[in-house]
Design a protein around this motif. Structure first.
Motif, PDB file in Angstrom:
ATOM      1  N   LEU A   1      21.246  82.694 -54.076  1.00  0.00           N
ATOM      2  CA  LEU A   1      21.070  82.781 -55.527  1.00  0.00           C
ATOM      3  C   LEU A   1      21.032  81.399 -56.173  1.00  0.00           C
ATOM      4  N   ALA A   2      21.897  80.497 -55.716  1.00  0.00           N
ATOM      5  CA  ALA A   2      21.915  79.138 -56.265  1.00  0.00           C
ATOM      6  C   ALA A   2      20.587  78.436 -56.015  1.00  0.00           C
ATOM      7  N   ALA A   3      20.009  78.623 -54.841  1.00  0.00           N
ATOM      8  CA  ALA A   3      18.721  77.999 -54.526  1.00  0.00           C
ATOM      9  C   ALA A   3      17.604  78.559 -55.399  1.00  0.00           C
ATOM     10  N   LEU A   4      17.599  79.875 -55.604  1.00  0.00           N
ATOM     11  CA  LEU A   4      16.573  80.486 -56.448  1.00  0.00           C
ATOM     12  C   LEU A   4      16.673  79.975 -57.888  1.00  0.00           C
ATOM     13  N   LEU A   5      17.904  79.907 -58.415  1.00  0.00           N
ATOM     14  CA  LEU A   5      18.097  79.417 -59.776  1.00  0.00           C
ATOM     15  C   LEU A   5      17.752  77.936 -59.888  1.00  0.00           C
ATOM     16  N   ALA A   6      18.082  77.166 -58.859  1.00  0.00           N
ATOM     17  CA  ALA A   6      17.771  75.736 -58.868  1.00  0.00           C
ATOM     18  C   ALA A   6      16.267  75.503 -58.854  1.00  0.00           C
ATOM     19  N   TYR A   7      15.554  76.289 -58.068  1.00  0.00           N
ATOM     20  CA  TYR A   7      14.092  76.191 -58.028  1.00  0.00           C
ATOM     21  C   TYR A   7      13.508  76.494 -59.406  1.00  0.00           C
ATOM     22  N   GLY A   8      14.003  77.583 -60.024  1.00  0.00           N
ATOM     23  CA  GLY A   8      13.529  77.933 -61.355  1.00  0.00           C
ATOM     24  C   GLY A   8      13.872  76.871 -62.387  1.00  0.00           C
ATOM     25  N   ALA A   9      15.074  76.298 -62.283  1.00  0.00           N
ATOM     26  CA  ALA A   9      15.509  75.269 -63.238  1.00  0.00           C
ATOM     27  C   ALA A   9      14.631  74.023 -63.145  1.00  0.00           C
ATOM     28  N   SER A  10      14.252  73.648 -61.931  1.00  0.00           N
ATOM     29  CA  SER A  10      13.422  72.450 -61.770  1.00  0.00           C
ATOM     30  C   SER A  10      12.056  72.634 -62.422  1.00  0.00           C
ATOM     31  N   HIS A  11      11.491  73.829 -62.298  1.00  0.00           N
ATOM     32  CA  HIS A  11      10.184  74.088 -62.917  1.00  0.00           C
ATOM     33  C   HIS A  11      10.307  74.210 -64.425  1.00  0.00           C
ATOM     34  N   LEU A  12      11.407  74.807 -64.876  1.00  0.00           N
ATOM     35  CA  LEU A  12      11.620  74.929 -66.316  1.00  0.00           C
ATOM     36  C   LEU A  12      11.796  73.546 -66.952  1.00  0.00           C
ATOM     37  N   ALA A  13      12.551  72.691 -66.279  1.00  0.00           N
ATOM     38  CA  ALA A  13      12.796  71.348 -66.810  1.00  0.00           C
ATOM     39  C   ALA A  13      11.512  70.523 -66.878  1.00  0.00           C
ATOM     40  N   MET A  14      10.628  70.714 -65.907  1.00  0.00           N
ATOM     41  CA  MET A  14       9.384  69.953 -65.861  1.00  0.00           C
ATOM     42  C   MET A  14       8.229  70.673 -66.547  1.00  0.00           C
ATOM     43  N   LEU A  15       8.521  71.896 -67.076  1.00  0.00           N
ATOM     44  CA  LEU A  15       7.501  72.707 -67.753  1.00  0.00           C
ATOM     45  C   LEU A  15       6.289  72.935 -66.858  1.00  0.00           C
TER      46      LEU A  15
ATOM     47  N   LEU B   1      10.363  84.894 -48.434  1.00  0.00           N
ATOM     48  CA  LEU B   1      10.778  85.072 -47.044  1.00  0.00           C
ATOM     49  C   LEU B   1      12.283  84.879 -46.896  1.00  0.00           C
ATOM     50  N   MET B   2      12.818  83.843 -47.547  1.00  0.00           N
ATOM     51  CA  MET B   2      14.255  83.601 -47.503  1.00  0.00           C
ATOM     52  C   MET B   2      15.034  84.776 -48.087  1.00  0.00           C
ATOM     53  N   THR B   3      14.607  85.249 -49.243  1.00  0.00           N
ATOM     54  CA  THR B   3      15.323  86.323 -49.929  1.00  0.00           C
ATOM     55  C   THR B   3      15.195  87.643 -49.183  1.00  0.00           C
ATOM     56  N   GLY B   4      14.000  87.924 -48.661  1.00  0.00           N
ATOM     57  CA  GLY B   4      13.787  89.168 -47.923  1.00  0.00           C
ATOM     58  C   GLY B   4      14.643  89.259 -46.679  1.00  0.00           C
ATOM     59  N   LEU B   5      14.688  88.179 -45.911  1.00  0.00           N
ATOM     60  CA  LEU B   5      15.517  88.179 -44.707  1.00  0.00           C
ATOM     61  C   LEU B   5      16.997  88.170 -45.079  1.00  0.00           C
ATOM     62  N   GLY B   6      17.334  87.506 -46.196  1.00  0.00           N
ATOM     63  CA  GLY B   6      18.708  87.553 -46.667  1.00  0.00           C
ATOM     64  C   GLY B   6      19.125  88.973 -47.007  1.00  0.00           C
ATOM     65  N   ALA B   7      18.193  89.775 -47.559  1.00  0.00           N
ATOM     66  CA  ALA B   7      18.484  91.178 -47.877  1.00  0.00           C
ATOM     67  C   ALA B   7      18.738  91.987 -46.609  1.00  0.00           C
TER      68      ALA B   7
END
Length: 351
Positions: free
Chosen positions: A59-73, A86-92
Motif C-alpha cells: 500500500l505504501a508503494a502504491l500511494l508513493a507512486y501516486g504521490a510522485s505523479h500528483l506532485a509532478m502533475l 502484477l505486484m498487487t495481484g500476486l500480493g492478493a
C-alpha cells in the motif's frame, strides 16, 4: 529524477509510520505467524509474531507512486501501472494464503495447485497486456522476444512469450517466497535488486532511442516511470525493514514475498532485462536451486544434500547465528546486484 526521489521518500515515510500501526492492530486481532513443528526449533519462539506485513509496504508503494505523479502533475504510464498491477495481484494471492493460515491456525495456507493457479491467472493477464498499448512512437511495454541486457533474437510469438513470462513470474515470486525464511533476509535481498532497477531505469531514460539513435541506446517504453516504481517499492521496503530486521517485530508473509517477486519480474520484463534478473537476484536463484537440488536428490537417491532446505536453514542447523546468515546473505545479494549492474554498463559502452 525528482519523481524518483519523491516516490522513494514517500514510500519510506508511509511504511516507517504505517508498520508499527499494523503491528499493534495485528497483535490485538491475533494475526500471528504459525510455525511448523518439524522446522528449525529456534523458530518456535517466533510463533505469534504479527504477519501479513507485506500489506503495509504494498500500500505504501502504491500511494508513493501516486504521490510522485500528483506532485509532478504527470499521469501514470502504462508500463508503471502494469508492474504495479502484477505486484498487487500476486500480493492478493499471497494475502489469501496468509489469511487461510491464520484462520485455520496452521502453517500451510492455499493448496499448492490453488496458489499456482492464482499466480498463473495474474501472470497471464499481465503477459497479454504488456505486449499491447504502444505509445506515440509505437513502443509497447514489452516485445514478444526474450531479453538479456536488451531484446535479443527473433520474436517467439505471443504464445511463447506468454509462457516465458509466466515462468518468470511464478519462478521469481516463489524464489522470493523461499528466501523469506529469516528476519529481514528477503527484504534486504530484494531491496538490492530494486536499487539496481532504479539505476537501470534512469540509465535507459538518459540513453533512450527516441532522443538519440545509435547502437547503444534502448528501445524501452517509460523507463523513468519504471525507475519511479522501483524507488517507491524500495522506499516502502526500507521502512518495513526497520521493523522486520532481526529480531523481527512483524513478518511480510506470502502477501509481501509474492508481491516482491512479482515486481522484480515485472521490472525485468518492462526494462528488457529478463535474463539479467537471474544475476541481479542471484541470491534468490541460488536459494531456489537449493530446494530443487534437495527435493531431486531425495527422490532419486533417498539422501539429502543439505541438512535442510532452503539454503539459509542449512546454515542455521550448522550452528550459524541468524543475524550472521542474514548479513552474509545480504552481502551476497548486494554483490549479485553489483555484478548485474556492471554487466549492464559494460554492454552499453561503445564497442
Amino acid at each position: 529524477m525528482t519523481n524518483i526521489i519523491i516516490a522513494g521518500a514517500v514510500g519510506l515515510i508511509l511504511s516507517m509510520l504505517g508498520t508499527p500501526l499494523a503491528i499493534r492492530l495485528f497483535s490485538r486481532r491475533g494475526i500471528g505467524q504459525n510455525v511448523r513443528e518439524e522446522g528449525v526449533q529456534a523458530h518456535l519462539g517466533k510463533k505469534g509474531t504479527p504477519t501479513m506485513g507485506g500489506i503495509v509496504f504494498v500500500l505504501a508503494a502504491l500511494l508513493a507512486y501516486g504521490a510522485s505523479h500528483l506532485a509532478m502533475l504527470e499521469p501514470p504510464t502504462v508500463s508503471g501501472m502494469l508492474v504495479l498491477f502484477l505486484m498487487t495481484g500476486l500480493g492478493a494471492v499471497g494475502f489469501l494464503d496468509d489469511f487461510i493460515k491464520i484462520y485455520k491456525q496452521r502453517s500451510l495456507g492455499l493448496r499448492s495447485g490453488a496458489k499456482a493457479l492464482g499466480q498463473l491467472v495474474v501472470g497471464a493477464v499481465f503477459a497479454v497486456l504488456v505486449t499491447r498499448q504502444p505509445n506515440v512512437y509505437g513502443i509497447t511495454p514489452a516485445e514478444t522476444r526474450v531479453s538479456f541486457l536488451r531484446d535479443i533474437g527473433p520474436s517467439i510469438g505471443i504464445v511463447g512469450f506468454t509462457i516465458w513470462v509466466l515462468i518468470m513470474i511464478v519462478g521469481f515470486s516463489n524464489a522470493v517466497n523461499l528466501t523469506d525464511g529469516l528476519d529481514g533476509l528477503a527484504s534486504g535481498a530484494t531491496g538490492a535488486v530494486l536499487a539496481a532497477y532504479v539505476l537501470i531505469g534512469n540509465w535507459q531514460l538518459r540513453n533512450n532511442c527516441i532522443d538519440q539513435l545509435g547502437p547503444n541506446c534502448y528501445w524501452v517504453r517509460d523507463p523513468l516511470d519504471l525507475a519511479v516504481v522501483a524507488a517507491a517499492v524500495l522506499g516502502a521496503l526500507i521502512g518495513f525493514l526497520w521493523w522486520n530486521a532481526p529480531p523481527a517485530k512483524i513478518f511480510m508473509g506470502d502477501t509481501g514475498s509474492l508481491a516482491l517477486g512479482g515486481v522484480l519480474a515485472g521490472l525485468a520484463i518492462a526494462t528488457r532485462t529478463q535474463l539479467l534478473l537471474i544475476i541481479l537476484a542471484g541470491l534468490c536463484v541460488v536459494i531456489t536451486l537449493s530446494v530443487i537440488i534437495q527435493v531431486g536428490s531425495f527422490k532419486m537417491t533417498g539422501k539429502r544434500v543439505f541438512r535442510m532446505a532452503p539454503l539459509q536453514h542449512h546454515f542455521e542447523l550448522k550452528g550459524w547465528a541468524e543475524t550472521t546468515i542474514v548479513v552474509r546473505f545480504w552481502l551476497i545479494a548486494i554483490l549479485c546486484a553489483a555484478l548485474g549492474l556492471g554487466l549492464f554498463y559494460v554492454e552499453w559502452m561503445p564497442k
